[in-house]
Design an enzyme around this catalytic site. Structure first.
Site: not given
Length: 420
Positions: A95, A161, A277
Site C-alpha cells: 500500500h 482506518d 475524525e
C-alpha cells in the site's frame, strides 16, 4: 569435493550476475535461501513491481518469501557483503504510493502473505493477557492481529482506518487514525521491536535497549531497518460502537469543535468520544458514496440543501465505545457531548455496530469498489501535517480554492494533539 567447489563457484557467479543485473539461471538463484523461497515466478515478480499507488513501476529480479527473520537476515547480509551490492526492499501489503516498497534489479522481500507468523514460521501472533501486549510478525496484517487479540477480549489501542496493512508498514510511517488524539499514533503504542539492519544484524530494540534504532525505525519510512517483530500494547476491547456524523457549513466551527473534542483526552471515558475524525465534502456525490453504507439510499444528503461556504461542507465523525455495563448511560453521555458542538442543526446521522465492524469499515467500501472495477486504478495520495495556526489558510487555498469541485476522492482531517 570437486562437485562441491563447482556448486559454490556457480552460486558465486550467479550472485555476481544478479548484482550487475544480467540474466541469470533461475534454478541457481533458488538455492540462495535455505528456509524460505526465493521466487522468480513471473506472477510474483509482477505483483512486487507494483503498489497501491499504481503511479510507478520497478522490475525486481526475484521475490523472497521468508520463513523467518533469519531469511531476511541472510538476504540482507548477502546484499551488504556483495562486492558490488544489490538492492533489497521490504513489501507488506503493497500500500505504498510512490514505489517505496519496489526495487529495480534487486530482491523484494514479501513480508505479508502465507501463514501467520510472529517471528517464528507458522505461529500466529502471540498474545500476553498478563502483559497486555501482542507480538506480531512484521508482515502480519492488522486485521489478523485484531482477530488474534479479540480471542482474549483485547485489542490494540491505536489504528489506521484500513486494517489490511502490515504491522511493519504502518509502524514505518506512523499509523494515524481517529484514536490518535487519545493514544497517539500506532508508533506511540509499541513496547519493543526486532529489526534487521542494513548490515544484516537482527537486533531487539526498545526505549531501554538500542533506543536510537528503536526511535529511528518507528516512523522511519523503512530507511533504518526491516521490522520483523513488534510488541504492541493492548487494552480491553469494547463490544459495540455508536458511530455519529454531523455536518458543518463553517470551517471555523468545524475545526473549533474538533480541537475541543481532542482536548478532552485526559477526561474520564464517560466525558469524551473515543474517535474523532472528519472529512471535507467538495462534491455532492462524495458524502453518499464514500463509505456509503452509513447513509440511507432512500434519504441521500444534498449539499445544495445546506447553506455551505463556497460549496464546501465538512463532516465530523465521532464514536463512543460501549459494552453491556455502559449501555444504559451511552445515550445520555452522547447527548451531553453533542450539546457542546456547533454543527448544522438536524444533520446528525447515527448508526450502531459491533466494534470489529467499525474498525473494518473501509474494507467493506473496498469490496464495493472492487465489484465495480474502481479499486485497481491509480491512487495519488498526499498526507500533510498542518499546524493549527495555518489550517484556515489551508481551507481557503486548497479546499475552497485549488480543489473546488474537481475531486471525488476522500479528503480526511485527523485532529491530533502534539504531545501524543
Amino acid at each position: 569435493m570437486a562437485t562441491t567447489k563447482l556448486v559454490l563457484l556457480t552460486f558465486a557467479i550467479c550472485r555476481l550476475i544478479v548484482t550487475v543485473g544480467l540474466t541469470v539461471d533461475p534454478t541457481e538463484l533458488l538455492r540462495l535461501v535455505v528456509e524460505g523461497q526465493l521466487s522468480l515466478d513471473p506472477s510474483d515478480v509482477d505483483t512486487a513491481s507494483k503498489d497501491f499507488g499504481l503511479m510507478s513501476r520497478a522490475e525486481p529480479l526475484a521475490v523472497l518469501h521468508p520463513a523467518s527473520a533469519q531469511d531476511v537476515v541472510g538476504l540482507v547480509r548477502a546484499a551488504y557483503s556483495s562486492p558490488l551490492g544489490f538492492t533489497v526492499s521490504a513489501r507488506g501489503h503493497g500500500h505504498s504510493i510512490n514505489g517505496q516498497a519496489q526495487t529495480n534489479n534487486g530482491v523484494v522481500i514479501q513480508m505479508s502473505g502465507g501463514s501467520s507468523r510472529s517471528g517464528t514460521p507458522g505461529q500466529a501472533a502471540r498474545v500476553s493477557e498478563k502483559g497486555m501486549y501482542v507480538d506480531a510478525w512484521g508482515g502480519e496484517l492488522w486485521i489478523d492481529v485484531l482477530r488474534s487479540t479479540l480471542e482474549y477480549g483485547l485489542a490494540p489501542k491505536s489504528w489506521t482506518d484500513y486494517l489490511y496493512l502490515s504491522v511493519g508498514g504502518t509502524l514505518s510511517n506512523a499509523g494515524i487514525s481517529g484514536q490518535a488524539f487519545n493514544y497517539g499514533p500506532q508508533i506511540s503504542n509499541v513496547h519493543e521491536l526486532d529489526v534487521v539492519t542494513g548490515k544484516g544484524e537482527l537486533l531487539t530494540c526498545s526505549e531501554e535497549q538500542n533506543s536510537e534504532l528503536f526511535h529511528a525505525v518507528l516512523g522511519g519510512l523503512g530507511q533504518f531497518g526491516i521490522i520483523t517483530r513488534a510488541r504492541i500494547a493492548l487494552e480491553p476491547s469494547p463490544q459495540r460502537v455508536r458511530w455519529i456524523r454531523v455536518l458543518y457549513s463553517n470551517f471555523s466551527s468545524f475545526t473549533k469543535d474538533q480541537e475541543f473534542l481532542i482536548s478532552l483526552h485526559g477526561q474520564p471515558t464517560s466525558q469524551k468520544f473515543d474517535y474523532v475524525e472528519g472529512f471535507v465534502i467538495v462534491d455532492e456525490g462524495l458524502i453518499n458514496n464514500w463509505r456509503s453504507s452509513f447513509f440511507s439510499p432512500s434519504n441521500p444528503v444534498k449539499i445544495t440543501s445546506i447553506n455551505s461556504e463556497g460549496g464546501v461542507l465538512y463532516c465530523l465523525e465521532i464514536t463512543k465505545n460501549y459494552d453491556e455495563s455502559t449501555s444504559v448511560t451511552i445515550d445520555q453521555e452522547i447527548e451531553d457531548l453533542l450539546e457542546k458542538l456547533d454543527f448544522v442543526p438536524m444533520s446528525v446521522f447515527t448508526t450502531d455496530l459491533p466494534y470489529v465492524d467499525f474498525l473494518d469499515r473501509v474494507h467493506k467500501a473496498e469490496l464495493k469498489l472492487r465489484s465495480k472495477g474502481l479499486w485497481d486504478v491509480p491512487h495519488p495520495w498526499l498526507n500533510l501535517f498542518v499546524p493549527k495556526s495555518r489550517i484556515s489558510d489551508f481551507d481557503e487555498g486548497v479546499f475552497k480554492g485549488i480543489l473546488g469541485n474537481k475531486t471525488s476522492g476522500p479528503i480526511l482531517i485527523y485532529p491530533m494533539n502534539k504531545d501524543k
